[in-house]
Design an enzyme around this catalytic site. Sequence first.
Site, PDB file in Angstrom:
ATOM      1  CB  THR A  73      -0.988   0.050   1.242  1.00 45.88           C
ATOM      2  OG1 THR A  73      -1.899  -1.227   1.214  1.00 45.88           O
ATOM      3  CG2 THR A  73      -1.750   1.337   1.296  1.00 45.88           C
TER       4      THR A  73
ATOM      5  CE  LYS B  57       2.332  11.618   2.659  1.00 48.32           C
ATOM      6  NZ  LYS B  57       1.210  10.655   2.726  1.00 48.32           N
TER       7      LYS B  57
ATOM      8  N   GLY C  86      -1.298 -16.022  -0.750  1.00 49.37           N
ATOM      9  CA  GLY C  86      -0.989 -16.889   0.272  1.00 49.37           C
ATOM     10  C   GLY C  86      -1.884 -17.200   1.180  1.00 49.37           C
TER      11      GLY C  86
ATOM     12  CB  THR D 129      -1.861  -9.692   5.050  1.00 53.82           C
ATOM     13  OG1 THR D 129      -2.250  -9.839   6.533  1.00 53.82           O
ATOM     14  CG2 THR D 129      -0.984 -11.194   4.493  1.00 53.82           C
TER      15      THR D 129
ATOM     16  N   GLY E 140      -7.627  11.735   5.320  1.00 57.91           N
ATOM     17  CA  GLY E 140      -8.543  12.566   4.856  1.00 57.91           C
ATOM     18  C   GLY E 140      -8.204  14.319   4.639  1.00 57.91           C
TER      19      GLY E 140
ATOM     20  CD  GLU F 275      -1.395  12.947   4.083  1.00 56.73           C
ATOM     21  OE1 GLU F 275      -0.293  12.958   5.084  1.00 56.73           O
ATOM     22  OE2 GLU F 275      -1.331  11.956   3.207  1.00 56.73           O
TER      23      GLU F 275
ATOM     24  CD  GLU G 283     -13.228  12.968  12.690  1.00 58.39           C
ATOM     25  OE1 GLU G 283     -13.488  12.294  13.794  1.00 58.39           O
ATOM     26  OE2 GLU G 283     -12.782  12.658  11.592  1.00 58.39           O
TER      27      GLU G 283
ATOM     28  CG  ASP H  81      -1.221  -0.580   8.275  1.00 53.56           C
ATOM     29  OD1 ASP H  81      -0.220  -0.292   8.934  1.00 53.56           O
ATOM     30  OD2 ASP H  81      -1.573  -0.243   7.111  1.00 53.56           O
TER      31      ASP H  81
ATOM     32  CG  HIS I 286      19.370  33.057  11.681  1.00 55.26           C
ATOM     33  ND1 HIS I 286      18.427  33.289  11.963  1.00 55.26           N
ATOM     34  CD2 HIS I 286      19.866  34.416  11.052  1.00 55.26           C
ATOM     35  CE1 HIS I 286      17.860  34.382  11.697  1.00 55.26           C
ATOM     36  NE2 HIS I 286      18.658  35.137  11.227  1.00 55.26           N
TER      37      HIS I 286
END
Length: 460
Positions: A45, A55, A118, A142, A184, A186, A202, A306, A437
């Site tokens: 993913t 991105k 698999g 997975t 959401g 992004e 939300e 995940d 700086h």
Amino acid sequence: MADSAAGPVDLVILGGGSGGYAAALRAAELGLSVVLIEKDKLGGTCLHRGCIPTKALLHSAEIVDNINDSETFGIRSTFDGIDMAKVNAYKDSVVAGLFKGLTGLVNSRGIEVVEGTGRLVSPTAVAVGDRVVEGRHVLLATGSYARTLPGLDIDHERVITSDDALVLDRVPASVVVLGAGAIGCEFASVWRSYGAEVTIVEALAHLVPLEDESSSKLLERAFRKRGIAQHLGARFAGVKTTDHGVTVSLESGTTIEAELLLVAVGRGPVSAGLGYEEVGIETDRGYVLVDGDLRTNIPTVSALGDLRPGLQLAHVGFAEGIYVAERLAGLRPAPLDYDNVPRVTYSHPEVASVGLTAAAARERHGEIRTLTYNLAGNGKAQILRTAGAVTLVALPDGPVIGVHMVGDRVGELIAEAQLITNWEALPVDVAQLIHPHPTLSEALGEAHLALAGKPLHIHG
């Protein structure tokens, strides 16, 4: 051929996403024999439908913003529109280049990659088609899928997921984004830069609700200035498709008309139908349960990314993959510290954090100290015309345990902030460091100067 006839390999990995391929690379580096099973493409993913392509879209959106804001910097330019075919070609070229590099890297390490779906068939074996791959250890990696709400059907045309959003061939005129987490926010940011009318819905009280409340409020203010409508603390009631798009209804009775509804209510574990429960793996709502070493209740099976409960971030998967590989190779890797994992939402402006929020710190430690340094006092922020702040959370007379930042490019500062919280630095430790700086990094330094009792470009 690494099958039952040839004897078991050291490690069989089911899933070639961030965690799976990181484990494969590190295990091979440590001399273990590895078979990696992937039904789609290496990279999972993150590479193909998540971190990298989103991105790329956000960078293209940043260019649009730069053109539209150029007059502020004395540059006369005109915005002539968006060619989504070329935007998608750019995005896809980035993904393709990284995929080619990853494939070559995996091959160079002698890792066998098996293409196919698999299924775990025993505590030490995964079946792929007619083949059974035996391993001394099995790693489940997975990943996740884009979740929806009960009764909310995704038609992939008017009601879409982030996967669908990544391959849109047009800029929608208007979008309702359901869910104000990183995904959401992004997409809301991208589409608003592209010129769409965007409304975020939300159920919780704030945007990016897992972040510190100070960061959420700054992002809400920035999004309002950009014209992104927000319905916070608002529960979704239903959606109807129309000839022109969708009508989204909220429990309050409010209805919102738009061309598309993006469902961004989080991601769920990919575990159904893969044999986990049949083999006896303990799960909860589809998540595979693991201990601190990422072992499941079956000693020969580990799980990461995940798939297990907790942070769903690619860089967590990388770290977990390395950890499992080193543990299986007989090393003693340091335990993973999930409190001190850096997190970034790559919207305009960005939100970046590491460590505990102020609320979590109070709950865990009681008395804390916080300090907020506004980017209005930072020279580079003024050059960039970005607003935001750095908020520090520290223990009284103790280390900094949370750093929370809002502003353009602050995601690039979170690496230093990670060192501060992970090494339990005191404010005075960071205050003595000299930051170049003018850079945004000075905001971190100045915040710590102030917390150490010697503020420079800050009142008080």
